[in-house]
Design an enzyme around this catalytic site. Structure first.
Site, short mmCIF file in Angstrom:
data_model
loop_
_atom_site.label_atom_id
_atom_site.label_comp_id
_atom_site.label_asym_id
_atom_site.label_seq_id
_atom_site.Cartn_x
_atom_site.Cartn_y
_atom_site.Cartn_z
N SER A 165 1.09 -0.84 -0.27
CA SER A 165 0.20 -0.14 -0.17
C SER A 165 0.84 1.28 -0.11
CB SER A 165 -0.73 -0.17 1.27
OG SER A 165 -2.05 1.16 1.31
N TYR A 193 -1.36 -0.66 10.88
CA TYR A 193 -1.09 -0.74 9.01
C TYR A 193 0.22 -0.37 7.83
CZ TYR A 193 -3.04 -1.31 4.98
OH TYR A 193 -4.23 -0.86 3.22
#
Length: 270
Positions: free
Chosen positions: A142, A155
Site C-alpha cells: 500500500s 497497518y
C-alpha cells in the site's frame, strides 16, 4: 483449455476485491488457479464462474492465514507443487483507529495476516521457485507504507514491511529466474473499508480507484518488469528520484564515529 505453460497461480484473499479480480484476469491469461481465503462459499462461486467463462482449472482452498496449521498447509503446497509458478500475496486487513486506543490482540492479528503470513508464503514460494529456476511473487502492499503522516500506525508499518521484503528478496533471488513485484495501491474500492470500520461513502471519489483498473495496471506493471508498481503515481520520475536520494545516503549510514553535529568526542585508539 488452460495453458499448461503458464502453470498455476496461487492467490490469497481471493474471495473478493483485489484477489478476486486477480483471479479473473489471470484466468483470462491462461493460468490455472489455486484460490485461498476464509470464505469458502464465495471462493466456490468465483471458481464456478471462472471455469465456465475461461475453461481453466480452479481449485479452492478454505484457508485462515492467521491459523498456523492452515497457513502451514498452504506453505507445504507451495513447496511441493511444481505446477505453481505465480504467488499473489494479496490477503490482508487494515486498521485505521488510533494506535493507543487499539486492542493489542487485534493489532497482533493484523501483523499475523499482513506480515507473518506474507513472509512465510514468500519464503516457501521463493525456495521452491529458486529450486525450479522459475516463478513470480507478487506482494500487495500500500502507498500508506510510504506515508507515516497518514497515521495508520500498524497497518502502514506492515505495508512498509511488504515493500522492503520485496525489494530485499529481489536483491537475493531476483537473478535466479524469480521475478518479484510489490504493488502499492492507493485508496481502492474494496470491502477492506467496511471491515476496518470505515464508511466507503466517506471516500473521495477523485482519489479512489476502481479495483478493475488497479489490477489491470498492476499486471501491466508486471509485464513491464517493474519491481515496484504504484498505479496512481503519474510521474514515475518521482519514484526514481526517491530511490536515488535514498541510495545516496547509503555510504554515510554506517561510520566508525558519530557525525560532528552531535559533539561526541572521538575515542583515542587503544
Amino acid at each position: 483449455m488452460s495453458n499448461e505453460m503458464k502453470g498455476v497461480a496461487l492467490i490469497t484473499g481471493a474471495s473478493a476485491g483485489i484477489g478476486a479480480t486477480y483471479a479473473d484476469r489471470l484466468a483470462r491469461r491462461g493460468y490455472d488457479l489455486l484460490l485461498a481465503a476464509r470464505d469458502e462459499a464465495r471462493l466456490e462461486a468465483l471458481a464456478v464462474r471462472l471455469r465456465a467463462e475461461t475453461g481453466v482449472k480452479v481449485e479452492v482452498l478454505q484457508t485462515d492465514l492467521t491459523d498456523k496449521g492452515s497457513l502451514g498447509r498452504l506453505e507445504a503446497r507451495l513447496r511441493s507443487d511444481d505446477a505453481i509458478t505465480l504467488l499473489v500475496n494479496n490477503a490482508g486487513a487494515a486498521s485505521f483507529g488510533a494506535f493507543v486506543e487499539s486492542d493489542a490482540d487485534k493489532l497482533e492479528g493484523l501483523i499475523d495476516l499482513n506480515v507473518v503470513a506474507v513472509t512465510r508464503l514468500a519464503n516457501a514460494a521463493g525456495a521452491a521457485f529458486v529450486k525450479r529456476g522459475r516463478g513470480t511473487i507478487v506482494n500487495v502492499g500500500s502507498v500508506v507504507g510510504l506515508l507515516p503522516e497518514y497515521r495508520s500506525v500498524v497497518y502502514g508499518a506492515t505495508k512498509a514491511f511488504v515493500l522492503y521484503l520485496t525489494q530485499a528478496l529481489n536483491e537475493e533471488i531476483g537473478g535466479a529466474g524469480v521475478k518479484l513485484q510489490a504493488v502499492l495501491p492507493g485508496a481502492t474500492r474494496t470491502e477492506i473499508w467496511e471491515r476496518s470500520g470505515r464508511d466507503p461513502a466517506d471516500l473521495d471519489p477523485d482519489r479512489t480507484m476502481d479495483v478493475d483498473e488497479l489490477v489491470d495496471a498492476a499486471l501491466a506493471g508486471l509485464d513491464r518488469g517493474e519491481l515496484v508498481t504504484i498505479p496512481s503515481l503519474l510521474e514515475p520520475a518521482q519514484w526514481d528520484a526517491f530511490q536515488t536520494a535514498r541510495l545516496a545516503m547509503a555510504p554515510n549510514l554506517s561510520n566508525a564515529h558519530p557525525a560532528p553535529r552531535y559533539g561526541v568526542r572521538v575515542a583515542e585508539p587503544a
